[in-house]
Design an enzyme around this catalytic site. Structure first.
Site: not given
Ligand code: NAD
Length: 285
Positions: A168, A181
Site C-alpha cells: 500500500s 495498517y
Molecule cells: P476488500 O475489503 O474489498 O477485500 C478484502 C477481502 O478479504 C474481502 O473479501 C474479505 O472477506 C477478505 N478477508 C478479510 N479477512 C479475511 C481472512 N481472515 N481470511 C480470508 N479472507 C479475508 O478490499 P480490497 O480493497 O479489495 O483490498 C485488497 C487488498 O488490497 C488488501 O490487502 C488491501 O489492504 C490492499 N489495498 C487496497 C487499496 C484500496 O484502495 N482499496 C489500496 C492499497 C492496498
C-alpha cells in the site's frame, strides 16, 4: 528471450490462488487473469461470496474459477483449502496475497494530538484498542505469511512460481489515523524483499504491488460521506495528491499483475511496484 506478440501465452492454464479473492481488488485481478486463461481459486473468509464471484467470473471469461472458504489467519483452514485446490485444479503456480484491510477499531479519530485545543487524548493514539490494532496488523501481515507458508512450498518443489503480495502507499509513508495498517503494510515490503532473497535460487519470485487509492468497502467510510457520498476532506486531499486526479479503478491493476506473474518479469524479484497514478512520486508542491 526474444519478444513475442502473445506475451501472456505461458500463463494459459496455470493455477493462481488469490486470498481475499471475493474482495474488490481480488475479483478485478481474477477477471484479468481469467481472461489470460489462468485457472483460479478465490479464497475468502466469506466463502459464499467467493463462490458467488467465481460463478460470475468463470463463465464470463470462459475460464475455470472456483471459490473456497479460507481464513488466512488459520494454517489449518488454508491447508484444507489447498487440498481442495490441488484436487480440483492441480498444483499451484501463483499466489496473490490479497486479503487485508483496515478497520475502525485501529483508526484514530484525529490526525494529530493537539493538547492546545483541549482535545480528549482518547481521540488520538491513546484511544486505539489493543485488540483492534492486533486484528488489523495480523490480517495484513500474518495473513500474508501463513498463505505463503502453505502455498509456497510446492512452488519451491516445482522450481517455479510467483508470490505477489499486496502492499500500500502506507508502506512508503504512513497515512495519518491508521497506524496498524501502515506498519503492517511496511512489514509486507520488508518481508517481500526478505523472501525474494531467500527464494532467489529456487525459481520462485516474490514481488509486491502497492496500489494507490481505490475506493472500496474498507476505506469508503474514510474517503466519502456515508450519507451524501461526497468526498470527505481526507478524500479531497487524496485526489489533490494524486497527479492523475482520480481514484484508481480496480481494472487499473491488471497489466501490472499480468506482467509480474508472467515470465516477462523473470528478472524482477523483490520489488514493490506502485500502481498509484503518481501519488508516491508527488511531493505535494
Ligand atoms: P476488500 O475489503 O474489498 O477485500 C478484502 C477481502 O478479504 C474481502 O473479501 C474479505 O472477506 C477478505 N478477508 C478479510 N479477512 C479475511 C481472512 N481472515 N481470511 C480470508 N479472507 C479475508 O478490499 P480490497 O480493497 O479489495 O483490498 C485488497 C487488498 O488490497 C488488501 O490487502 C488491501 O489492504 C490492499 N489495498 C487496497 C487499496 C484500496 O484502495 N482499496 C489500496 C492499497 C492496498
Amino acid at each position: 528471450m526474444t519478444m513475442k506478440n502473445d506475451w501472456f501465452e505461458e500463463l494459459n492454464n496455470k493455477v493462481c490462488v488469490i486470498t481475499g479473492g471475493a474482495g474488490v481488488l481480488g475479483t478485478a485481478m481474477a477477471a484479468s487473469l481469467a481472461s489470460a486463461g489462468l485457472r483460479i481459486a478465490l479464497l475468502d473468509l466469506d466463502g459464499e461470496a467467493a463462490e458467488r464471484e467465481a460463478k460470475k467470473i468463470g463463465p464470463s471469461h470462459n475460464a475455470t474459477v472456483i471459490g473456497i472458504h479460507a481464513n488466512v489467519l488459520s494454517k489449518k483452514s488454508l491447508e484444507q483449502a489447498k487440498k481442495t485446490v490441488n484436487e480440483t485444479l492441480g498444483h499451484v503456480d501463483f499466489l496473490i496475497n490479497g486479503a487485508g484491510g483496515n478497520a475502525p477499531g485501529a483508526t484514530t479519530k484525529v490526525e494529530q494530538i493537539r493538547p492546545d485545543t483541549g482535545e480528549d487524548l482518547v481521540n488520538g493514539f491513546f484511544g486505539l484498542e489493543e485488540e483492534g490494532f492486533r486484528k488489523v496488523f495480523d490480517l495484513n501481515f500474518m495473513g500474508t505469511l501463513l498463505p505463503t507458508l502453505v502455498f509456497g512450498q510446492e512452488m519451491v518443489e516445482h522450481k517455479k512460481g510467483v508470490i505477489l503480495n499486496i502492499s500500500s502507499m502506507n508502506a512508503f509513508k504512513p497515512l495519518t489515523k491508521i497506524p496498524a495498517y501502515s506498519s503492517a503494510k511496511a512489514s509486507i515490503n520488508n518481508f517481500t524483499q526478505w523472501l525474494a532473497v531467500h527464494f532467489g535460487k529456487t525459481g520462485v519470485r516474490v514481488n509486491a504491488i502497492a496500489p494507490g487509492f481505490f475506493l472500496t468497502d474498507q476505506n469508503r467510510f474514510l474517503l466519502t460521506d456515508q450519507e451524501t457520498g461526497a468526498l470527505t476532506p481526507r478524500g479531497e486531499k487524496i485526489i489533490a495528491s494524486t497527479p492523475v486526479g482520480r481514484f484508481g479503478d480496480p481494472e487499473d491493476l491488471q497489466g501490472t499483475v499480468l506482467f509480474l506473474l508472467s515470465d516477462l518479469s523473470c528478472f524482477v524479484n523483490g520489488v514493490v511496484l506502485p500502481v498509484d497514478g503518481g501519488y508516491s512520486a508527488y511531493g505535494g508542491v
